[in-house]
Design a protein around this motif. Structure first.
Motif, mmCIF file in Angstrom:
data_model
loop_
_atom_site.group_PDB
_atom_site.id
_atom_site.type_symbol
_atom_site.label_atom_id
_atom_site.label_comp_id
_atom_site.label_asym_id
_atom_site.label_seq_id
_atom_site.Cartn_x
_atom_site.Cartn_y
_atom_site.Cartn_z
ATOM 1 N N GLU A 69 13.222 -9.044 9.519
ATOM 2 C CA GLU A 69 14.295 -7.993 9.629
ATOM 3 C C GLU A 69 14.478 -7.056 8.360
ATOM 4 O OE1 GLU A 69 17.810 -10.295 10.813
ATOM 5 O OE2 GLU A 69 16.978 -10.721 12.713
ATOM 6 N N ARG A 70 13.231 -6.744 7.935
ATOM 7 C CA ARG A 70 13.119 -5.662 6.999
ATOM 8 C C ARG A 70 12.163 -4.498 7.217
ATOM 9 N NH1 ARG A 70 16.831 -8.146 5.964
ATOM 10 N NH2 ARG A 70 17.330 -9.455 4.125
ATOM 11 N N PRO A 71 12.435 -3.465 6.535
ATOM 12 C CA PRO A 71 11.662 -2.220 7.021
ATOM 13 C C PRO A 71 10.117 -2.386 6.367
ATOM 14 C CG PRO A 71 13.267 -1.669 5.106
ATOM 15 C CD PRO A 71 13.764 -3.225 5.530
ATOM 16 N N VAL A 72 9.397 -1.628 6.743
ATOM 17 C CA VAL A 72 8.061 -1.714 6.240
ATOM 18 C C VAL A 72 7.549 -0.285 5.667
ATOM 19 C CG1 VAL A 72 5.667 -1.637 6.807
ATOM 20 C CG2 VAL A 72 7.365 -3.305 7.982
ATOM 21 N N VAL A 73 7.110 0.014 4.495
ATOM 22 C CA VAL A 73 6.892 1.004 3.698
ATOM 23 C C VAL A 73 5.405 0.974 3.606
ATOM 24 C CG1 VAL A 73 7.034 2.135 1.451
ATOM 25 C CG2 VAL A 73 9.059 0.989 2.286
ATOM 26 N N VAL A 74 4.706 2.221 4.241
ATOM 27 C CA VAL A 74 3.404 2.302 4.126
ATOM 28 C C VAL A 74 2.945 3.292 2.848
ATOM 29 C CG1 VAL A 74 1.266 3.308 5.252
ATOM 30 C CG2 VAL A 74 3.226 2.107 6.669
ATOM 31 N N ASP A 75 2.230 2.675 1.877
ATOM 32 C CA ASP A 75 1.930 3.265 0.670
ATOM 33 C C ASP A 75 0.226 3.313 0.712
ATOM 34 O OD1 ASP A 75 1.133 3.882 -2.090
ATOM 35 O OD2 ASP A 75 3.014 3.194 -2.758
ATOM 36 N N PRO A 76 -0.246 4.389 0.737
ATOM 37 C CA PRO A 76 -1.635 4.751 0.760
ATOM 38 C C PRO A 76 -2.464 4.281 -0.455
ATOM 39 C CG PRO A 76 -0.691 6.973 0.580
ATOM 40 C CD PRO A 76 0.386 5.950 0.805
ATOM 41 N N ARG A 77 -1.680 4.167 -1.495
ATOM 42 C CA ARG A 77 -2.393 3.380 -2.838
ATOM 43 C C ARG A 77 -2.700 2.047 -2.532
ATOM 44 N NH1 ARG A 77 2.268 4.991 -6.877
ATOM 45 N NH2 ARG A 77 3.564 4.227 -5.134
ATOM 46 N N VAL A 78 -2.019 1.466 -1.626
ATOM 47 C CA VAL A 78 -2.323 -0.020 -1.105
ATOM 48 C C VAL A 78 -3.463 -0.046 -0.413
ATOM 49 C CG1 VAL A 78 -1.459 -2.197 -0.258
ATOM 50 C CG2 VAL A 78 0.196 -0.835 -1.522
ATOM 51 N N ALA A 79 -4.886 -0.232 -1.196
ATOM 52 C CA ALA A 79 -6.055 0.036 -0.396
ATOM 53 C C ALA A 79 -7.366 -0.769 -1.404
ATOM 54 C CB ALA A 79 -6.351 1.216 -0.418
ATOM 55 N N PRO A 80 -8.283 -0.674 -0.607
ATOM 56 C CA PRO A 80 -9.451 -1.331 -1.599
ATOM 57 C C PRO A 80 -9.521 -0.628 -2.582
ATOM 58 C CG PRO A 80 -10.226 -1.106 0.961
ATOM 59 C CD PRO A 80 -8.705 -0.614 0.824
#
Length: 107
Positions: A69-80
């Motif tokens: 029950e927590r929000p999800v933050v999409v960060d493009p830096r989290v990548a290969p």
């Protein structure tokens, strides 16, 4: 901080679309759900879940977000190719927003 690897995704050779749109397999979804249920049952203190933009990343994070029950933050830096310095920058940004990451892709 808890670092979670994405669930198993459909193989690159089996997937007709772009690699970044590969979803989790049934087995991958089951594993992610099992982990999410485990963490929720332990009442782990999670403020936010941070993920990369690829489909399998988001699908993994979304399952965790639902169970915790927590929000999800999409960060493009989290990548290969994410480097320790890049991870440190993400953590610095999150600390300014008072969020703690729980998900990332394998480095």
């Amino acid at each position: 901080m808890i670092l979670v690897r994405t669930g198993d995704a459909i193989g690159k050779r089996s997937w007709p679309g772009p690699p970044e749109s590969r979803p989790l397999t049934v087995k991958g979804r089951k594993h992610v759900t099992r982990l999410a249920r485990f963490l929720a049952g332990r009442e782990v203190d999670v403020t936010s879940i941070v993920t990369g933009p690829e489909a399998r990343d988001r699908e993994t994070a979304d399952a965790l977000g639902r169970w915790l029950e927590r929000p999800v933050v999409v960060d493009p830096r989290v990548a290969p190719g994410l480097t320790p310095a890049g991870l440190e920058a993400i953590l610095d940004d999150l600390s300014r927003r008072d969020l703690r990451p729980v998900h990332r892709q394998r480095i």
